[in-house]
Motif scaffolding. Structure first.
Motif, PDB file in Angstrom:
ATOM      1  N   MET A 365       7.863  39.943  75.936  1.00 27.57           N
ATOM      2  CA  MET A 365       8.383  39.453  77.208  1.00 27.57           C
ATOM      3  C   MET A 365       9.473  38.391  77.061  1.00 27.57           C
ATOM      4  N   TYR A 366       9.507  37.747  75.893  1.00 33.91           N
ATOM      5  CA  TYR A 366      10.492  36.680  75.681  1.00 33.91           C
ATOM      6  C   TYR A 366      10.998  36.748  74.249  1.00 33.91           C
ATOM      7  N   PRO A 367      11.668  37.856  73.885  1.00 37.50           N
ATOM      8  CA  PRO A 367      12.148  37.998  72.502  1.00 37.50           C
ATOM      9  C   PRO A 367      13.199  36.940  72.184  1.00 37.50           C
ATOM     10  N   PRO A 368      13.082  36.249  71.059  1.00 37.86           N
ATOM     11  CA  PRO A 368      14.062  35.210  70.713  1.00 37.86           C
ATOM     12  C   PRO A 368      15.500  35.723  70.624  1.00 37.86           C
ATOM     13  N   VAL A 369      15.666  36.994  70.235  1.00 40.14           N
ATOM     14  CA  VAL A 369      17.002  37.615  70.200  1.00 40.14           C
ATOM     15  C   VAL A 369      16.971  38.790  71.177  1.00 40.14           C
ATOM     16  N   PRO A 370      17.338  38.581  72.444  1.00 38.24           N
ATOM     17  CA  PRO A 370      17.115  39.602  73.474  1.00 38.24           C
ATOM     18  C   PRO A 370      18.143  40.731  73.485  1.00 38.24           C
ATOM     19  N   LEU A 371      19.260  40.545  72.802  1.00 37.43           N
ATOM     20  CA  LEU A 371      20.306  41.571  72.866  1.00 37.43           C
ATOM     21  C   LEU A 371      20.185  42.552  71.713  1.00 37.43           C
ATOM     22  N   GLY A 372      21.219  43.364  71.490  1.00 34.14           N
ATOM     23  CA  GLY A 372      21.212  44.327  70.404  1.00 34.14           C
ATOM     24  C   GLY A 372      21.960  43.802  69.199  1.00 34.14           C
TER      25      GLY A 372
END
Length: 502
Positions: A365-372
């Motif tokens: 739900m809260y990934p430290p690196v949210p992008l690709g």
């Protein structure tokens, strides 16, 4: 095209006004032709996406600088499907098979990292384990792996434990009246930076000792937007221009910070006694590496091993504090598993199964690196999740989008650690869709250390304190923007000391 511009140029010579008009006209014509090509002739023309994203990279740059690109990409996947075109030459995937296809081994090669993301200033600075090509990466990772082995983790345990002891001591000092909310984002940053500083530089930053950010650490935390600007500009400017901007204008004080890092790591390299830290393996091979490579690897490990860990822990405090039933169950697990605080160690926290599920749900739900994290399709093209993608295309799995996809998760917008414990309600969840540490040969080398460190810090705090979010933290995630990493506001939390058993 060249003939048209040449005609305009020929009849503008000698007249400044004509020259300006010629430049404007030439730029307009070039832009219009590029847009036409991108929409109607480009090899990716059949992939879906908003017209603006297919026509020009300006759309992507604007959304990146707005701080909401990962959420927007998620919305586009909801609308268009598992693969979308988010820039003229860039595709985003949320098919779980894409993890293997993009980031895995493929015979004698692997997809190269996109230099516009990883090396936006070009080759004017040394490589680290993240930016190095395949051969150099193998050498660096092999040497770094010594510092992340289970043997090294056991040797590092007293060092890490001392910083967690100091954190607990500082928190007790600050929450003695029970009425003042503590800014947990900062305290977690203090702890992870001091730990990784010691393991990577050979000395900490004094954040916990002095109860404040070290200037070098503060620069890292405050320059997230600057890096986003540089990556947006890299779509249009050559790398050497960005290098000059970075050195002289965009990142204030960067030279001083790099020099601090170099001086500190060189002191560590002069230590002749073997030290069980993260760069010992590289130090042994210092005569075989190019100048600056050990220093840049140490800086990378500190950035990657501190800010991301502190981010996940901050997210855990917010999500647990927002779900009291989960928090109470986790607190009960910690306090019933250990009869004494001294029994909580880097190794023993591995027995906390519910805590692991909670951390995994926080990572979803809260990934430290949210992008690709983009790769470049090799010559000849490649099939990704059943889709043929032409060569030189930038491709990535976008973590925020795949983590919140209804295709992979039941109730993706809700916080349920039970989905990682075999609960029948979530039996159809596609757990392999979530890869917070990436996948393949370039996955995060510090995964095991990060999990152990997060569990240790969280367990020690929950054993000693009852926690409660302050009212002003209720919409904490919604107020954040994303510039590769999260730009986190303060996270006020009330701590109440308890006697959990000695």
């Amino acid at each position: 095209m060249e003939n048209a511009l040449g005609f305009v140029w020929k009849y503008s010579i000698g007249n400044p006004l004509h020259l300006v008009l010629a430049l404007v006209l030439g730029t307009t014509i070039t832009f219009a032709l590029n847009v036409f090509y991108n929409i109607f002739l480009h090899p990716l023309r059949n992939y879906p996406g908003p017209l603006a994203s297919r026509a020009t990279g300006l759309w992507r740059a604007h959304k990146l600088l707005s701080g909401h690109l990962p959420q927007i990409v998620k919305q586009l996947h909801d609308e268009y499907g598992p693969v979308i075109r988010i820039a003229p030459n860039e595709l985003s995937f949320i098919d779980s098979e894409a993890w293997k296809d993009i980031y895995g081994h493929h015979g004698s090669y692997e997809m190269a990292k996109d230099p516009r993301f990883y090396r936006f200033v070009g080759n004017r600075i040394p490589h680290n384990v993240s930016t190095a090509g395949r051969e150099l990466h193998s050498v660096m990772r092999r040497q770094l792996s010594h510092g992340f082995s289970e043997r090294s983790m056991r040797a590092q345990e007293p060092c890490i434990g001392e910083y967690v002891d100091l954190l607990i001591h500082r928190l007790e000092e600050k929450c003695s009246d029970g009425k003042t909310a503590l800014e947990m984002r900062a305290w977690l940053n203090f702890t992870t930076f001091d730990i990784i500083g010691n393991l990577g530089f050979g000395s900490d930053f004094g954040c916990l000792e002095n109860s404040k950010y070290h200037p070098w650490v503060l620069t890292i935390v405050e320059n997230l937007r600057s890096h986003a600007i540089m990556r947006a500009l890299r779509q249009y400017l050559p790398a050497y221009v960005l290098y000059l901007l970075q050195e002289h204008r965009v990142l204030k004080g960067r030279k001083e910070n790099i020099e601090y890092a170099y001086q500190t790591i060189r002191k560590r390299m002069e230590v002749e006694v073997e030290r069980p830290d993260l760069i010992e393996g590289l130090v042994r091979k210092k005569n075989e590496l190019a100048p600056g490579e050990i220093e840049l690897n140490a800086m990378f490990l500190i950035n990657a091993g501190s800010e991301t860990t502190a981010t996940l822990l901050s997210g855990a405090f917010f999500l647990l504090g927002s779900h009291r039933d989960v928090l109470e169950k986790l607190t009960r697990e910690v306090r019933t598993t250990f009869s004494s605080e001294k029994d909580i160690t880097l190794i023993s926290v591995g027995s906390l199964s519910y805590m692991l599920a909670c951390l995994d749900e926080c990572l979803r739900m809260y990934p430290p690196v949210p992008l690709g994290l983009p790769r470049v399709v090799p010559k000849g093209g490649f099939k990704i999740a059943g889709n043929y993608v032409p060569e030189d295309t930038s491709v990535a799995v976008w973590q925020w989008a795949i983590n919140y996809s209804k295709v992979h998760w039941h109730k993706p917008d809700e916080f349920h650690p039970e989905r990682f414990l075999g609960d029948k309600q979530f039996a159809n969840d596609n757990l392999i869709a979530m890869q917070p540490f990436s996948a393949g040969p370039r996955n995060c080398i510090g995964r095991n250390l990060a999990y152990a460190e997060m569990r240790l810090i969280l367990a020690r705090i929950l054993y000693r304190f009852d926690i409660e979010l302050a009212p002003e933290a209720r919409d904490w995630v919604k107020r954040q923007k994303i510039y590769t990493l999260w730009d986190k506001p303060e996270l006020p939390v009330y701590l109440k000391p308890v006697n959990a058993g000695g």
